[in-house]
Design an enzyme around this catalytic site. Structure first.
Site, PDB file in Angstrom:
ATOM      1  N   ASP A   1      50.952 -10.290 -53.274  1.00  0.00           N
ATOM      2  CA  ASP A   1      52.333 -10.030 -52.872  1.00  0.00           C
ATOM      3  C   ASP A   1      53.256 -10.902 -53.703  1.00  0.00           C
ATOM      4  OD1 ASP A   1      54.724  -9.530 -51.571  1.00  0.00           O
ATOM      5  OD2 ASP A   1      53.856  -9.645 -49.561  1.00  0.00           O
TER       6      ASP A   1
ATOM      7  N   ARG B   1      56.664 -10.584 -53.840  1.00  0.00           N
ATOM      8  CA  ARG B   1      58.062 -10.391 -53.455  1.00  0.00           C
ATOM      9  C   ARG B   1      58.807 -11.707 -53.286  1.00  0.00           C
ATOM     10  NH1 ARG B   1      57.233  -6.283 -48.604  1.00  0.00           N
ATOM     11  NH2 ARG B   1      55.302  -7.468 -48.467  1.00  0.00           N
TER      12      ARG B   1
HETATM   13  N1  LIG Z   1      51.018  -3.268 -55.200  1.00  0.00           N
HETATM   14  C1  LIG Z   1      50.993  -2.408 -54.185  1.00  0.00           C
HETATM   15  N2  LIG Z   1      52.107  -2.238 -53.465  1.00  0.00           N
HETATM   16  C2  LIG Z   1      52.063  -1.385 -52.434  1.00  0.00           C
HETATM   17  C3  LIG Z   1      50.909  -0.651 -52.096  1.00  0.00           C
HETATM   18  N3  LIG Z   1      51.180   0.128 -51.021  1.00  0.00           N
HETATM   19  C4  LIG Z   1      52.475  -0.141 -50.695  1.00  0.00           C
HETATM   20  N4  LIG Z   1      53.014  -1.027 -51.554  1.00  0.00           N
HETATM   21  C5  LIG Z   1      54.335  -1.652 -51.540  1.00  0.00           C
HETATM   22  O1  LIG Z   1      54.348  -2.551 -50.455  1.00  0.00           O
HETATM   23  C6  LIG Z   1      55.679  -2.773 -50.038  1.00  0.00           C
HETATM   24  C7  LIG Z   1      55.688  -2.684 -48.530  1.00  0.00           C
HETATM   25  O2  LIG Z   1      54.906  -3.767 -48.098  1.00  0.00           O
HETATM   26  P1  LIG Z   1      54.115  -3.833 -46.746  1.00  0.00           P
HETATM   27  O3  LIG Z   1      53.245  -5.034 -46.820  1.00  0.00           O
HETATM   28  O4  LIG Z   1      53.527  -2.484 -46.491  1.00  0.00           O
HETATM   29  O5  LIG Z   1      55.136  -3.989 -45.666  1.00  0.00           O
HETATM   30  P2  LIG Z   1      55.997  -5.204 -45.290  1.00  0.00           P
HETATM   31  O6  LIG Z   1      57.363  -4.709 -45.552  1.00  0.00           O
HETATM   32  O7  LIG Z   1      55.659  -6.490 -45.905  1.00  0.00           O
HETATM   33  O8  LIG Z   1      55.619  -5.333 -43.771  1.00  0.00           O
HETATM   34  P3  LIG Z   1      56.252  -4.444 -42.668  1.00  0.00           P
HETATM   35  O9  LIG Z   1      57.604  -5.039 -42.464  1.00  0.00           O
HETATM   36  O10 LIG Z   1      55.365  -4.588 -41.494  1.00  0.00           O
HETATM   37  O11 LIG Z   1      56.294  -3.057 -43.217  1.00  0.00           O
HETATM   38  C8  LIG Z   1      56.522  -1.755 -50.759  1.00  0.00           C
HETATM   39  O12 LIG Z   1      57.182  -2.414 -51.834  1.00  0.00           O
HETATM   40  C9  LIG Z   1      55.495  -0.762 -51.311  1.00  0.00           C
HETATM   41  O13 LIG Z   1      55.894  -0.167 -52.526  1.00  0.00           O
HETATM   42  C10 LIG Z   1      49.743  -0.853 -52.880  1.00  0.00           C
HETATM   43  O14 LIG Z   1      48.669  -0.307 -52.640  1.00  0.00           O
HETATM   44  N5  LIG Z   1      49.840  -1.732 -53.915  1.00  0.00           N
END
Ligand SMILES: Nc1nc2c(ncn2[C@@H]2O[C@H](COP(=O)(O)OP(=O)(O)OP(=O)(O)O)[C@@H](O)[C@H]2O)c(=O)[nH]1
Ligand SMILES: [Zn+2]
Length: 203
Positions: free
Chosen positions: A126, A128
């Site tokens: 992650d 971000r």
């Molecule tokens: N690198 C990668 N990114 C992904 C994948 N599937 C979804 N994403 C990205 O993950 C992000 C969403 O993250 P999540 O961890 O699902 O959700 P979160 O926002 O942290 O947690 P919630 O608030 O519960 O949804 C978005 O930017 C998506 O594009 C994947 O398989 N690989």
């Protein structure tokens, strides 16, 4: 300040008329959006979602993840509550970008899980950043948040960036047969809080 507010307009949606506020992130060059609904009361916990861009789930109807369902449900809950906000952050693919996410999906099609795929590409699970959130919330007049998320690391990241999260509201929607193992990995490896029934209903 690393985020510059630019302009606001109406955004009519199936759930009601939101107001859309555009921001430029001067550090990353990304264009972020805040949506607000209703009158946001000052010094009150406001229902909201911090949503990371997922072109595939949010716009292309992908069932590989739960993002699009979470976004729609959050907008619906906010409209029902009469007030709230969405920050739509342009950090596609947990920060690795769209093309790298497609590369990661290719590895997942060959058997890797979502974390292993990122690592095989040389990225952290992650990537971000959340430093744009406090100035965006400040601009829309929110200083306490009731955050719709299953991700406790997101709650902590917000606190580390000076945002007061008064409550976490679970947002478990959109499970289907294509994202079941992805959701399982989120819960077992990435620490998302998902109740067990999430893996058994609608099978
Ligand atoms: N690198 C990668 N990114 C992904 C994948 N599937 C979804 N994403 C990205 O993950 C992000 C969403 O993250 P999540 O961890 O699902 O959700 P979160 O926002 O942290 O947690 P919630 O608030 O519960 O949804 C978005 O930017 C998506 O594009 C994947 O398989 N690989
Ligand atoms: Zn997604």
């Amino acid at each position: 300040m690393s985020v510059k507010y630019v302009a606001s307009s109406k955004l009519p949606t199936p759930w009601g008329v939101f107001t859309m506020h555009g921001f430029e992130d001067l550090k990353s060059g990304k264009e972020h959006v805040a949506l607000t609904f209703g009158e946001l009361e000052a010094n009150t916990p406001i229902l909201g979602r911090i949503h990371s861009e997922c072109l595939t789930g949010d716009a292309l109807f992908s069932l590989r993840c739960d993002c699009g369902f979470q976004l729609q449900t959050a907008m619906q809950h906010i409209a029902e509550a009469g007030q709230g906000f969405i920050l739509y952050l342009r950090q596609e693919g947990r920060g690795i970008g769209l093309i790298n996410k497609i590369r990661a999906y290719e590895l997942q099609d060959a058997g890797a899980n979502t974390v292993e795929a990122n690592e095989q590409l040389g990225f952290a699970a992650d990537m971000r950043k959340y430093d744009m959130i406090a100035p965006m919330l400040n601009k829309i007049g929110v200083n306490q948040v009731k955050l719709m998320t299953n991700n406790p690391r997101k709650v902590n990241a917000l606190k580390d960036n000076g945002v007061e999260v008064s409550e976490r509201v679970p947002l478990q929607v959109g499970k289907n047969r294509y994202n079941e193992s992805y959701l399982k990995t989120k819960s077992t490896v990435l620490g998302h809080l998902m109740s067990e029934h999430h893996f058994h209903d609608n099978d």
